[in-house]
Design a protein around this motif. Structure first.
Motif, mmCIF file in Angstrom:
data_model
loop_
_atom_site.group_PDB
_atom_site.id
_atom_site.type_symbol
_atom_site.label_atom_id
_atom_site.label_comp_id
_atom_site.label_asym_id
_atom_site.label_seq_id
_atom_site.Cartn_x
_atom_site.Cartn_y
_atom_site.Cartn_z
ATOM 1 N N TYR A 85 0.854 -1.188 0.000
ATOM 2 C CA TYR A 85 0.000 0.000 0.000
ATOM 3 C C TYR A 85 0.886 1.233 0.000
ATOM 4 O O TYR A 85 1.848 1.302 0.775
ATOM 5 C CB TYR A 85 -0.891 0.018 1.251
ATOM 6 N N ALA A 86 0.566 2.204 -0.835
ATOM 7 C CA ALA A 86 1.295 3.471 -0.852
ATOM 8 C C ALA A 86 0.910 4.269 0.390
ATOM 9 O O ALA A 86 -0.250 4.253 0.797
ATOM 10 C CB ALA A 86 0.949 4.260 -2.103
ATOM 11 N N GLN A 87 1.887 4.949 0.980
ATOM 12 C CA GLN A 87 1.637 5.776 2.162
ATOM 13 C C GLN A 87 2.339 7.119 2.000
ATOM 14 O O GLN A 87 3.276 7.438 2.718
ATOM 15 C CB GLN A 87 2.142 5.083 3.422
ATOM 16 N N VAL A 88 1.896 7.899 1.055
ATOM 17 C CA VAL A 88 2.523 9.188 0.801
ATOM 18 C C VAL A 88 2.288 10.100 2.003
ATOM 19 O O VAL A 88 1.156 10.293 2.432
ATOM 20 C CB VAL A 88 1.962 9.812 -0.491
ATOM 21 N N GLY A 89 3.357 10.615 2.552
ATOM 22 C CA GLY A 89 3.255 11.516 3.693
ATOM 23 C C GLY A 89 3.525 10.865 5.039
ATOM 24 O O GLY A 89 3.724 11.561 6.026
ATOM 25 N N ASN A 90 3.536 9.547 5.120
ATOM 26 C CA ASN A 90 3.856 8.877 6.376
ATOM 27 C C ASN A 90 5.375 8.912 6.559
ATOM 28 O O ASN A 90 6.118 8.448 5.702
ATOM 29 C CB ASN A 90 3.350 7.429 6.355
ATOM 30 N N VAL A 91 5.842 9.472 7.677
ATOM 31 C CA VAL A 91 7.282 9.673 7.887
ATOM 32 C C VAL A 91 8.061 8.368 8.040
ATOM 33 O O VAL A 91 9.288 8.369 7.944
ATOM 34 C CB VAL A 91 7.563 10.596 9.096
ATOM 35 N N PHE A 92 7.376 7.257 8.275
ATOM 36 C CA PHE A 92 8.046 5.969 8.421
ATOM 37 C C PHE A 92 8.026 5.151 7.128
ATOM 38 O O PHE A 92 8.731 4.163 7.004
ATOM 39 C CB PHE A 92 7.389 5.146 9.534
ATOM 40 N N ALA A 93 7.192 5.564 6.168
ATOM 41 C CA ALA A 93 6.987 4.788 4.951
ATOM 42 C C ALA A 93 8.148 4.935 3.978
ATOM 43 O O ALA A 93 8.750 6.003 3.849
ATOM 44 C CB ALA A 93 5.691 5.206 4.273
ATOM 45 N N TYR A 94 8.426 3.847 3.292
ATOM 46 C CA TYR A 94 9.431 3.844 2.229
ATOM 47 C C TYR A 94 8.918 4.681 1.061
ATOM 48 O O TYR A 94 7.783 4.507 0.621
ATOM 49 C CB TYR A 94 9.693 2.402 1.774
ATOM 50 N N GLN A 95 9.758 5.572 0.582
ATOM 51 C CA GLN A 95 9.449 6.362 -0.602
ATOM 52 C C GLN A 95 10.633 6.201 -1.554
ATOM 53 O O GLN A 95 11.758 6.568 -1.204
ATOM 54 C CB GLN A 95 9.267 7.848 -0.254
ATOM 55 N N PRO A 96 10.404 5.638 -2.753
ATOM 56 C CA PRO A 96 11.525 5.505 -3.695
ATOM 57 C C PRO A 96 12.054 6.879 -4.105
ATOM 58 O O PRO A 96 11.314 7.865 -4.087
ATOM 59 C CB PRO A 96 10.902 4.772 -4.885
ATOM 60 N N VAL A 97 13.322 6.926 -4.424
ATOM 61 C CA VAL A 97 13.938 8.167 -4.892
ATOM 62 C C VAL A 97 14.554 7.935 -6.266
ATOM 63 O O VAL A 97 14.991 6.823 -6.581
ATOM 64 C CB VAL A 97 15.003 8.702 -3.904
ATOM 65 N N ASP A 98 14.568 8.993 -7.068
ATOM 66 C CA ASP A 98 15.147 8.897 -8.415
ATOM 67 C C ASP A 98 16.662 8.817 -8.376
ATOM 68 O O ASP A 98 17.275 8.213 -9.249
ATOM 69 C CB ASP A 98 14.725 10.099 -9.264
#
Length: 187
Positions: free
Chosen positions: A115-128
């Protein structure tokens, strides 16, 4: 004396041959347990920990925020499941994109997507571009300085799949979809 000299020369040759290629590290794409570094392209990934999340627990509640609109809570036969990962760029010269394609498979080939969790400070966010010698999560971010020191990838699994172990966590390279690394998860 000749025999002793011959033994010394053989030992010296073995030491020289053993030292050749010592700087080259083994490429590993399969981790039989969490904590093992695996290679996906030129980046190293490590599953720090995985576990079932309890929405009633104070700590776990923070991991379950910023879900996509309309996300339903787990049914009676489902559970939230978190995988915390760390990514390292051990290259000296180039910035690289991090993976965004993950899945969990059970022994019956049931596949679960995160599940995407945009804005959750603990969630993995891919980077370019993860810079040379950089680590994700950053050590100054909440996910990086907490006890786990990993970013959360959140799944909803069925209780049946939790029993169909081992669960296999798969990471697909963002630049080569044929490059897939796996880690067996501890449940």
């Amino acid at each position: 004396m000749t025999r002793r000299l011959l033994m010394v020369l053989v030992l010296a040759a073995a030491l020289v041959a053993g030292g050749c290629g010592a700087d080259k590290q083994e490429t590993r794409t399969i981790g039989q347990t969490e904590g093992t570094y695996i290679d996906v392209g030129d980046l190293k990934y490590q599953v720090q920990i995985s576990r079932i999340l309890n929405p009633s627990d104070v700590e776990d509640r923070n991991y379950l925020t910023q879900l996509p609109e309309g996300t339903l809570p787990p049914k009676a036969d489902e559970a939230w499941f978190g995988v915390w990962i760390r990514v390292e760029n051990t290259n000296d010269g180039k910035s690289l994109p991090t993976a965004s394609n993950f899945e969990i498979r059970d022994t019956q080939d049931n596949v679960f997507k995160p599940y995407a969790q945009v804005g959750n400070v603990f969630a993995y966010q891919p980077v370019d571009k993860l810079g040379p010698q950089d680590v994700l999560p950053n050590s100054e971010a909440p996910a990086g300085f907490g006890p786990v020191q990993g970013s959360l990838i959140l799944f909803k699994l069925t209780t049946t799949s939790l029993a169909n172990r081992p669960l296999e966590f798969r990471i697909t390279s963002p630049t080569d979809p044929t490059n897939v690394a796996t880690v067996d998860l501890d449940v």
